[in-house]
Design a protein around this motif. Structure first.
Motif, PDB file in Angstrom:
ATOM      1  N   MET A  10      -0.894  21.461  15.845  1.00 20.26           N
ATOM      2  CA  MET A  10      -0.394  21.947  14.564  1.00 20.26           C
ATOM      3  C   MET A  10       0.820  22.857  14.728  1.00 20.26           C
ATOM      4  O   MET A  10       1.793  22.744  13.993  1.00 20.26           O
ATOM      5  CB  MET A  10      -1.495  22.694  13.804  1.00 20.26           C
ATOM      6  CG  MET A  10      -2.648  21.815  13.387  1.00 20.26           C
ATOM      7  SD  MET A  10      -2.141  20.377  12.428  1.00 20.26           S
ATOM      8  CE  MET A  10      -1.698  21.103  10.870  1.00 20.26           C
ATOM      9  N   GLU A  54       2.544  31.632  23.005  1.00 18.40           N
ATOM     10  CA  GLU A  54       1.344  31.015  23.599  1.00 18.40           C
ATOM     11  C   GLU A  54       0.770  31.952  24.646  1.00 18.40           C
ATOM     12  O   GLU A  54       1.367  32.982  24.980  1.00 18.40           O
ATOM     13  CB  GLU A  54       1.716  29.677  24.243  1.00 18.40           C
ATOM     14  CG  GLU A  54       1.518  28.458  23.336  1.00 18.40           C
ATOM     15  CD  GLU A  54       0.057  28.031  23.234  1.00 18.40           C
ATOM     16  OE1 GLU A  54      -0.799  28.601  23.949  1.00 18.40           O
ATOM     17  OE2 GLU A  54      -0.243  27.119  22.428  1.00 18.40           O
ATOM     18  N   GLU A  65      -9.830  26.828  16.611  1.00 10.24           N
ATOM     19  CA  GLU A  65     -10.610  27.098  15.398  1.00 10.24           C
ATOM     20  C   GLU A  65     -11.911  27.833  15.763  1.00 10.24           C
ATOM     21  O   GLU A  65     -13.008  27.283  15.627  1.00 10.24           O
ATOM     22  CB  GLU A  65     -10.887  25.756  14.692  1.00 10.24           C
ATOM     23  CG  GLU A  65     -11.548  25.864  13.341  1.00 10.24           C
ATOM     24  CD  GLU A  65     -10.644  26.348  12.217  1.00 10.24           C
ATOM     25  OE1 GLU A  65      -9.592  26.938  12.488  1.00 10.24           O
ATOM     26  OE2 GLU A  65     -11.034  26.143  11.061  1.00 10.24           O
ATOM     27  N   LYS A  84      -9.534  33.913  16.595  1.00 11.23           N
ATOM     28  CA  LYS A  84      -8.720  34.348  15.444  1.00 11.23           C
ATOM     29  C   LYS A  84      -8.773  35.882  15.336  1.00 11.23           C
ATOM     30  O   LYS A  84      -7.764  36.514  15.036  1.00 11.23           O
ATOM     31  CB  LYS A  84      -9.251  33.745  14.136  1.00 11.23           C
ATOM     32  CG  LYS A  84      -9.399  32.218  14.153  1.00 11.23           C
ATOM     33  CD  LYS A  84      -8.160  31.512  13.685  1.00 11.23           C
ATOM     34  CE  LYS A  84      -8.427  30.023  13.520  1.00 11.23           C
ATOM     35  NZ  LYS A  84      -7.274  29.171  13.683  1.00 11.23           N
ATOM     36  N   ASN A 118      -3.572  29.111   9.729  1.00 12.65           N
ATOM     37  CA  ASN A 118      -3.648  27.678   9.418  1.00 12.65           C
ATOM     38  C   ASN A 118      -5.094  27.186   9.530  1.00 12.65           C
ATOM     39  O   ASN A 118      -5.342  25.991   9.619  1.00 12.65           O
ATOM     40  CB  ASN A 118      -2.736  26.922  10.403  1.00 12.65           C
ATOM     41  CG  ASN A 118      -2.701  25.432  10.142  1.00 12.65           C
ATOM     42  OD1 ASN A 118      -2.509  25.009   9.023  1.00 12.65           O
ATOM     43  ND2 ASN A 118      -2.901  24.630  11.175  1.00 12.65           N
ATOM     44  N   SER A 152      -8.674  25.639   9.093  1.00 11.72           N
ATOM     45  CA  SER A 152      -9.134  24.592   8.177  1.00 11.72           C
ATOM     46  C   SER A 152     -10.472  24.956   7.570  1.00 11.72           C
ATOM     47  O   SER A 152     -10.822  24.448   6.503  1.00 11.72           O
ATOM     48  CB  SER A 152      -9.346  23.275   8.913  1.00 11.72           C
ATOM     49  OG  SER A 152      -8.281  22.967   9.720  1.00 11.72           O
TER      50      SER A 152
HETATM   51  N1  LIG Z   1      -5.526  19.313  14.086  1.00  7.70           N
HETATM   52  C1  LIG Z   1      -5.556  19.211  12.766  1.00  7.70           C
HETATM   53  O1  LIG Z   1      -5.568  18.120  12.203  1.00  7.70           O
HETATM   54  C2  LIG Z   1      -5.554  20.462  11.933  1.00  7.70           C
HETATM   55  C3  LIG Z   1      -5.220  20.375  10.579  1.00  7.70           C
HETATM   56  C4  LIG Z   1      -5.150  21.523   9.803  1.00  7.70           C
HETATM   57  C5  LIG Z   1      -5.452  22.735  10.387  1.00  7.70           C
HETATM   58  N2  LIG Z   1      -5.801  22.799  11.709  1.00  7.70           N
HETATM   59  C6  LIG Z   1      -6.103  24.125  12.248  1.00  7.70           C
HETATM   60  O2  LIG Z   1      -5.003  24.541  13.035  1.00  7.70           O
HETATM   61  C7  LIG Z   1      -5.459  25.365  14.100  1.00  7.70           C
HETATM   62  C8  LIG Z   1      -4.954  24.794  15.403  1.00  7.70           C
HETATM   63  O3  LIG Z   1      -5.403  23.480  15.550  1.00  7.70           O
HETATM   64  P1  LIG Z   1      -4.730  22.471  16.570  1.00  7.70           P
HETATM   65  O4  LIG Z   1      -5.266  21.135  16.267  1.00  7.70           O
HETATM   66  O5  LIG Z   1      -3.283  22.670  16.621  1.00  7.70           O
HETATM   67  O6  LIG Z   1      -5.357  22.971  17.949  1.00  7.70           O
HETATM   68  P2  LIG Z   1      -4.816  22.773  19.428  1.00  7.70           P
HETATM   69  O7  LIG Z   1      -5.979  22.944  20.306  1.00  7.70           O
HETATM   70  O8  LIG Z   1      -4.004  21.536  19.544  1.00  7.70           O
HETATM   71  O9  LIG Z   1      -3.800  23.986  19.629  1.00  7.70           O
HETATM   72  C9  LIG Z   1      -4.191  25.311  19.702  1.00  7.70           C
HETATM   73  C10 LIG Z   1      -3.180  26.045  20.572  1.00  7.70           C
HETATM   74  O10 LIG Z   1      -3.413  27.432  20.462  1.00  7.70           O
HETATM   75  C11 LIG Z   1      -3.235  28.012  21.721  1.00  7.70           C
HETATM   76  N3  LIG Z   1      -3.994  29.254  21.738  1.00  7.70           N
HETATM   77  C12 LIG Z   1      -5.329  29.427  21.773  1.00  7.70           C
HETATM   78  N4  LIG Z   1      -5.632  30.742  21.719  1.00  7.70           N
HETATM   79  C13 LIG Z   1      -4.478  31.415  21.674  1.00  7.70           C
HETATM   80  C14 LIG Z   1      -4.122  32.793  21.621  1.00  7.70           C
HETATM   81  N5  LIG Z   1      -5.054  33.726  21.619  1.00  7.70           N
HETATM   82  N6  LIG Z   1      -2.823  33.113  21.551  1.00  7.70           N
HETATM   83  C15 LIG Z   1      -1.874  32.172  21.550  1.00  7.70           C
HETATM   84  N7  LIG Z   1      -2.141  30.847  21.606  1.00  7.70           N
HETATM   85  C16 LIG Z   1      -3.418  30.475  21.665  1.00  7.70           C
HETATM   86  C17 LIG Z   1      -3.734  26.987  22.707  1.00  7.70           C
HETATM   87  O11 LIG Z   1      -3.172  27.181  23.989  1.00  7.70           O
HETATM   88  C18 LIG Z   1      -3.274  25.697  22.040  1.00  7.70           C
HETATM   89  O12 LIG Z   1      -1.995  25.292  22.500  1.00  7.70           O
HETATM   90  C19 LIG Z   1      -6.952  25.431  13.948  1.00  7.70           C
HETATM   91  O13 LIG Z   1      -7.273  26.577  13.228  1.00  7.70           O
HETATM   92  C20 LIG Z   1      -7.281  24.192  13.159  1.00  7.70           C
HETATM   93  O14 LIG Z   1      -8.460  24.306  12.416  1.00  7.70           O
HETATM   94  C21 LIG Z   1      -5.848  21.699  12.486  1.00  7.70           C
END
Ligand SMILES: NC(=O)c1ccc[n+]([C@@H]2O[C@H](COP(=O)([O-])OP(=O)(O)OC[C@H]3O[C@@H](n4cnc5c(N)ncnc54)[C@H](O)[C@@H]3O)[C@@H](O)[C@H]2O)c1
Length: 701
Positions: free
Chosen positions: A308, A327, A386, A391, A411, A413
């Motif tokens: 995302m 990151e 998530e 968070k 962001n 969900s």
């Molecule tokens: N994938 C989807 O379809 C989707 C859709 C809408 C919302 N979301 C929400 O978006 C968020 C991220 O989802 P995603 O699919 O991108 O996940 P993802 O696992 O692809 O990416 C998460 C990223 O966050 C990084 N991260 C983790 N902890 C961290 C921290 N403390 N500081 C900095 N970086 C950190 C990780 O290294 C990773 O690159 C979640 O809350 C999810 O619910 C996802």
């Protein structure tokens, strides 16, 4: 006054003045014809210039009159255009900025036309399921040539005046002004030049022929049919332009009118007009007035560069807003950057993005591993794992480092935004920005309003969403917000349909024939079936009474997570993205039904569609009642822009209205009697029951 009248020497200048775009509402039409009468009655006036004040010549019909009797009240637009044609003194249309729909039709009823450079010219009626209804289909081919005119009418997109002026033999513009500033003086000069020329030229007298009409219109119909399935208007555009080439002008006008009125009554046009209004309505928040002060967003920070984070960052880069990606590890940053580059490079390869633009966008992007580097960001968007614990850490840190007044967005969900806000000492600055995957492509943005979210924060994010070209819809805080809370009920129904004897392909095909972009099982395979599995596991703990078909769990136990594992509800042989019916899944389902002791039955496509769509409708009615969604049309926007609901049906709520809420509730009562379904869920939501009792609908469109 919606049209001003003044004289400049012997030229009368009539200026449409009906902000924002000089829509041709009744008062404006009346003022315009009064101006024409006055100019014609004044012996000192030799010619007339017609122009528009402010940001447009005219954007066409006044949308506030849509579907209301005022739209047809005399003088209607056809009568106004006739009055222009009949003016004894020449009229010069001085066009600038926006010349659309009825505005362009009006200009073509004038005797002469001069345009400023950079004018956006369009007949966009097709986007509302209509054809131009005030001579556009008959006059545009006469001034631009048949093919150029038909392209514009079928596509409805704006074309710049300079481009149109280059068309060989075009008669839309007699002149192109040197600049916007010189438009009026040049129009006045033209008016004096032609003041005594008679007879007055009329577009209706120009010839309209195509040298090989039969072949051309056949070709045009084939093209249009292929791209405009389920929409009747585009093909009518072809019909109307063909008539222009084959019939006398008056006959063509009558036929255009007839088609226009017939289209006005089609469900497709109703749906498209509904969505046009819905999009505008969604940006209004009852207790947040338009003039609420907004914060400046000049720098964005993105926490998390995963699936995302990368996509979200691209939206801001595309809008020219610098983004800093944060990151935990350098590798994660590199991965995120590589994905962003890959996405842009694919666009460059396809010719959709110029290489210089790509470089410009990448230059706006920077990375960091340190929170200290994002202290000056105006907006921080968090897209980390998530998990509440993760968070919490992020938001406590943001609270510590971010400058006062920074907006802190999540962001998430599924997690509770109010709880996230409570990790900070500034819950008024915390808001949800729920993007959809792929975030650089999907139009929908659910803006989640927390209990303490400041009105200025909300207003800022709503305005920003326009800048990054998203359709923003406000949602209150609840599990799943608007879209995902509804889709969960839909997915539950899809599961029950399998229990009762459907195959995944049967369900997908039925709902795809209804018009959904993708059925629930193909969708699951694309998104990853493990996501739903994780959510269900949580639900089994938290809400043990809520029943799901266990078939999806059985699927996941087989490791069939979808396309990413090469197998899900369907097989995907060797990286193929097209689904193939899976013998393994059919056997798994047989065993699953046998374990349940179900005697399968043949389920009609009608029942499949009703159960899936009405499950959305009933949950949506709860959302409205709870105030999570502000209006039914917001829910329609969510489903059209985020969930592939067929555009031409106008969204689940408008669809329910068109079926009739009495009938929708009748079906729910039948479904509640099915022992394999969920009787409690099918109790009509109180709002729905009330609307039926009062004979009302969700939408008033
Ligand atoms: N994938 C989807 O379809 C989707 C859709 C809408 C919302 N979301 C929400 O978006 C968020 C991220 O989802 P995603 O699919 O991108 O996940 P993802 O696992 O692809 O990416 C998460 C990223 O966050 C990084 N991260 C983790 N902890 C961290 C921290 N403390 N500081 C900095 N970086 C950190 C990780 O290294 C990773 O690159 C979640 O809350 C999810 O619910 C996802």
């Amino acid at each position: 006054m919606t049209a001003r009248y003044e004289t400049q020497g012997p030229v009368a200048v009539i200026t449409l003045d009906n902000p924002p775009v000089n829509g041709l509402g009744h008062a404006t039409r009346l003022a315009l014809t009064q101006g024409l009468d006055r100019a014609n009655a004044d012996p000192a006036v030799r010619a007339i210039v017609l122009t528009g004040a402010g940001k447009a010549f005219s954007g066409g019909a006044d949308i506030r009159e849509f579907g209301k009797p005022a739209a047809l009240a005399e003088p209607n637009l056809l009568s106004v255009i006739l009055a222009c044609e009949h003016s004894a003194k020449p009229i010069v249309a001085a066009m600038h900025s926006v010349v659309m729909g009825g505005g362009l039709e009006l200009a073509m009823g004038c005797h002469y036309r001069i345009a400023a450079p950079g004018c956006a010219v369009a007949l966009p009626e097709v986007k509302l399921g209509l054809i131009p209804g005030a001579g556009g289909t008959q006059r545009l081919p006469r001034v631009l040539g048949v093919e150029a005119a038909l392209n514009m009418i079928v596509q409805g997109d704006p074309v710049k005046s300079e481009l149109l002026a280059q068309l060989p033999g075009q008669k839309l513009f007699d002149r192109i002004a040197d600049s916007a500033e010189s438009l009026l003086p040049q129009a006045l000069a033209l008016a004096l030049e032609v003041a005594d020329v008679r007879p007055l030229p009329l577009v209706r007298h120009l010839p309209c022929k195509h040298p090989s009409g039969d072949a051309y219109f056949q070709f045009a119909r084939n093209m249009v049919k292929a791209v405009a399935r389920n929409l009747p208007a585009p093909i009518k555009c072809v019909d109307a332009v063909e008539i222009a080439t084959r019939s006398a002008f008056e006959e063509g006008m009558l036929r255009e009118r007839e088609m226009f009125i017939n289209l006005m009554w089609t469900p497709q046009s109703r749906a498209l007009r509904h969505l046009f209004a819905a999009e505008r309505a969604a940006s209004k928040i009852a207790d947040v007035p338009d003039d609420t002060p907004k914060r400046t967003i000049a720098q964005v920070a993105m926490i998390g560069a995963g699936t995302m984070g990368g996509g979200i960052a691209m939206n801001f880069l595309n809008a020219g807003i610098p983004v800093k990606l944060l990151e935990m590890k350098q590798e994660a940053l590199e991965r995120g950057l590589a994905t962003i580059r890959k996405n842009y490079e694919a666009q460059v390869k396809k010719g959709k993005l110029k290489p210089e633009k790509y470089q410009e966008r990448m230059a706006l992007l920077s990375t960091t591993l340190s929170y200290a580097d994002i202290a000056q960001a105006d907006l921080v968007i968090e897209a980390v794992f998530e998990e509440m614990g993760v968070k919490e850490k992020v938001f406590r840190e943001l609270d510590r480092v971010c400058k006062p007044g920074a907006i802190l967005a999540s962001n998430t969900s599924t997690l509770d935004l109010n709880a996230i806000a409570a990790y900070t000492g500034r819950p008024q600055d915390v808001i949800g920005m729920h993007f959809f995957s792929p975030a650089n492509v999907m139009k929908l943005l659910e803006v989640v309003r927390g209990q303490h979210t400041g009105k200025d924060v909300l207003a800022t994010v709503m305005a920003l969403s326009k800048k990054i070209k998203k359709t923003a819809v406000v949602s209150g805080v609840c599990d799943g917000f608007i879209g995902n809370r509804m889709i969960e009920q839909y997915a539950r129904q899809a599961g029950f349909l399998l229990d009762e004897g459907c195959t995944p392909a049967q369900v997908d095909k039925a709902i795809e024939a209804f018009g959904f972009a993708m059925g629930p099982f193909r969708m699951g395979d694309l998104a990853g079936n493990d996501i739903g599995w994780a959510i269900r596991k949580r639900r089994y703990q938290e809400q043990p009474d809520l029943r799901y078909s266990a078939s999806a769990d059985r699927l996941c136990e087989l490791g069939r997570f979808g396309q990413k594992t090469g197998a899900g509800w369907y097989d995907y042989p060797a990286g193929q993205r097209e689904p193939v019916v899976s013998a393994v899944v059919l056997e798994m389902l047989d065993k699953h039904r046998a374990a349940l002791g179900v005697k399968t039955r043949k389920i009609s496509n009608e029942e499949i569609v009703q159960r899936l769509v009405y499950s959305l409708v009933n949950e949506a009615a709860h959302l409205l009642e709870e105030g999570i969604a502000a209006r039914a049309s917001d829910i329609d926007m969510v489903y059209i822009t985020g969930y592939g609901f067929p555009l031409w049906r106008g969204g689940p709520m408008l669809y329910a209205d068109s079926v009739g809420l009495f009938n929708v509730v009748g079906a729910m009562k039948r479904f509640a009697l099915n022992p394999l379904d969920d009787a409690a869920f099918w109790q009509p939501a109180p709002l729905l029951a009330r609307l039926v009792a009062e004979g009302k609908t969700f939408n008033n469109t």
